[in-house]
Design a protein around this motif. Sequence first.
Motif, PDB file in Angstrom:
ATOM      1  N   UNK A 129       0.825  -1.212   0.000  1.00 37.68           N
ATOM      2  CA  UNK A 129       0.000   0.000   0.000  1.00 37.68           C
ATOM      3  C   UNK A 129       0.861   1.265   0.000  1.00 37.68           C
ATOM      4  N   UNK A 130       1.919   1.261   0.767  1.00 36.73           N
ATOM      5  CA  UNK A 130       2.805   2.424   0.820  1.00 36.73           C
ATOM      6  C   UNK A 130       3.480   2.662  -0.523  1.00 36.73           C
ATOM      7  N   UNK A 131       3.935   1.598  -1.171  1.00 38.05           N
ATOM      8  CA  UNK A 131       4.592   1.741  -2.476  1.00 38.05           C
ATOM      9  C   UNK A 131       3.604   2.236  -3.516  1.00 38.05           C
ATOM     10  N   UNK A 132       2.398   1.672  -3.509  1.00 34.43           N
ATOM     11  CA  UNK A 132       1.375   2.125  -4.460  1.00 34.43           C
ATOM     12  C   UNK A 132       1.057   3.598  -4.253  1.00 34.43           C
ATOM     13  N   UNK A 133       0.972   4.026  -2.998  1.00 30.62           N
ATOM     14  CA  UNK A 133       0.693   5.437  -2.722  1.00 30.62           C
ATOM     15  C   UNK A 133       1.845   6.323  -3.169  1.00 30.62           C
ATOM     16  N   UNK A 134       3.071   5.859  -2.967  1.00 24.30           N
ATOM     17  CA  UNK A 134       4.245   6.611  -3.416  1.00 24.30           C
ATOM     18  C   UNK A 134       4.206   6.826  -4.925  1.00 24.30           C
ATOM     19  N   UNK A 135       3.888   5.770  -5.660  1.00 23.83           N
ATOM     20  CA  UNK A 135       3.806   5.877  -7.126  1.00 23.83           C
ATOM     21  C   UNK A 135       2.656   6.791  -7.522  1.00 23.83           C
ATOM     22  N   UNK A 136       1.510   6.610  -6.896  1.00 26.30           N
ATOM     23  CA  UNK A 136       0.356   7.467  -7.207  1.00 26.30           C
ATOM     24  C   UNK A 136       0.713   8.941  -6.961  1.00 26.30           C
ATOM     25  N   UNK A 137       1.374   9.216  -5.850  1.00 22.82           N
ATOM     26  CA  UNK A 137       1.775  10.594  -5.554  1.00 22.82           C
ATOM     27  C   UNK A 137       2.733  11.140  -6.612  1.00 22.82           C
ATOM     28  N   UNK A 138       3.595  10.269  -7.136  1.00 23.37           N
ATOM     29  CA  UNK A 138       4.585  10.729  -8.119  1.00 23.37           C
ATOM     30  C   UNK A 138       3.960  11.060  -9.478  1.00 23.37           C
ATOM     31  N   UNK A 139       2.803  10.469  -9.786  1.00 25.93           N
ATOM     32  CA  UNK A 139       2.184  10.772 -11.085  1.00 25.93           C
ATOM     33  C   UNK A 139       1.056  11.803 -10.988  1.00 25.93           C
ATOM     34  N   UNK A 140       0.710  12.208  -9.796  1.00 24.04           N
ATOM     35  CA  UNK A 140      -0.312  13.248  -9.641  1.00 24.04           C
ATOM     36  C   UNK A 140       0.025  14.530 -10.399  1.00 24.04           C
ATOM     37  N   UNK A 141       1.265  15.027 -10.332  1.00 21.17           N
ATOM     38  CA  UNK A 141       1.562  16.258 -11.086  1.00 21.17           C
ATOM     39  C   UNK A 141       1.336  16.092 -12.598  1.00 21.17           C
ATOM     40  N   UNK A 142       1.638  14.918 -13.122  1.00 18.00           N
ATOM     41  CA  UNK A 142       1.406  14.665 -14.546  1.00 18.00           C
ATOM     42  C   UNK A 142      -0.083  14.753 -14.862  1.00 18.00           C
TER      43      UNK A 142
END
Length: 182
Positions: free
Chosen positions: A119-132
């Motif tokens: 869950x933490x890794x998925x959230x990290x990735x989701x956070x990284x693509x939010x600006x895109x």
Amino acid sequence: MPRPAEPGRTALLTAGTRVAEDRGLRGLSINAVVEAAGMAKGTFYHHFPDRRSYVIALHRRYHDALAEVIGAQIAELPPGAERIRAGVTAYLDACLQTRGTKAFLAQSRTDTDLLDEVHARNQLVANSIEPDLREMGWADPGAVAHLLVAMVAEIALTELYGGRPREDLRAAAAELIDRPEN
């Protein structure tokens, strides 16, 4: 004087990746790891306090390697759809080529030792693509990022079990990425 973590820690993690690939996470016992590494069981405990911390370290190592591959592919791209598509392609290709994908992508979803990590890794990735996604005009980029992570993980699993890229699924994902809400 404490011994340095390397190369013993790396040897144990490398051996664990092989064991996980061959036997899955359920077959990833401390005994199997030290046997594969050719090390004494005490060496394992010098580097890891228990199996749980070891499995977490393996999971992080796997995903950190994927992140490096993806980062290299998207480093020069500006935020937006092209960057997301390039990252998705790099991720899917790496999942097909990387040892341990089945264990660290599929089986980790049900391993109680790894649920928080997943869950933490998925959230990290989701956070990284939010600006895109924000750059593309999505009103709720956080929600879209969450769904995109889940969609791409499902494509990776489908490709893994099929043993080949699924161009139809990749094309559908790219089309969805390119269609921000109106």
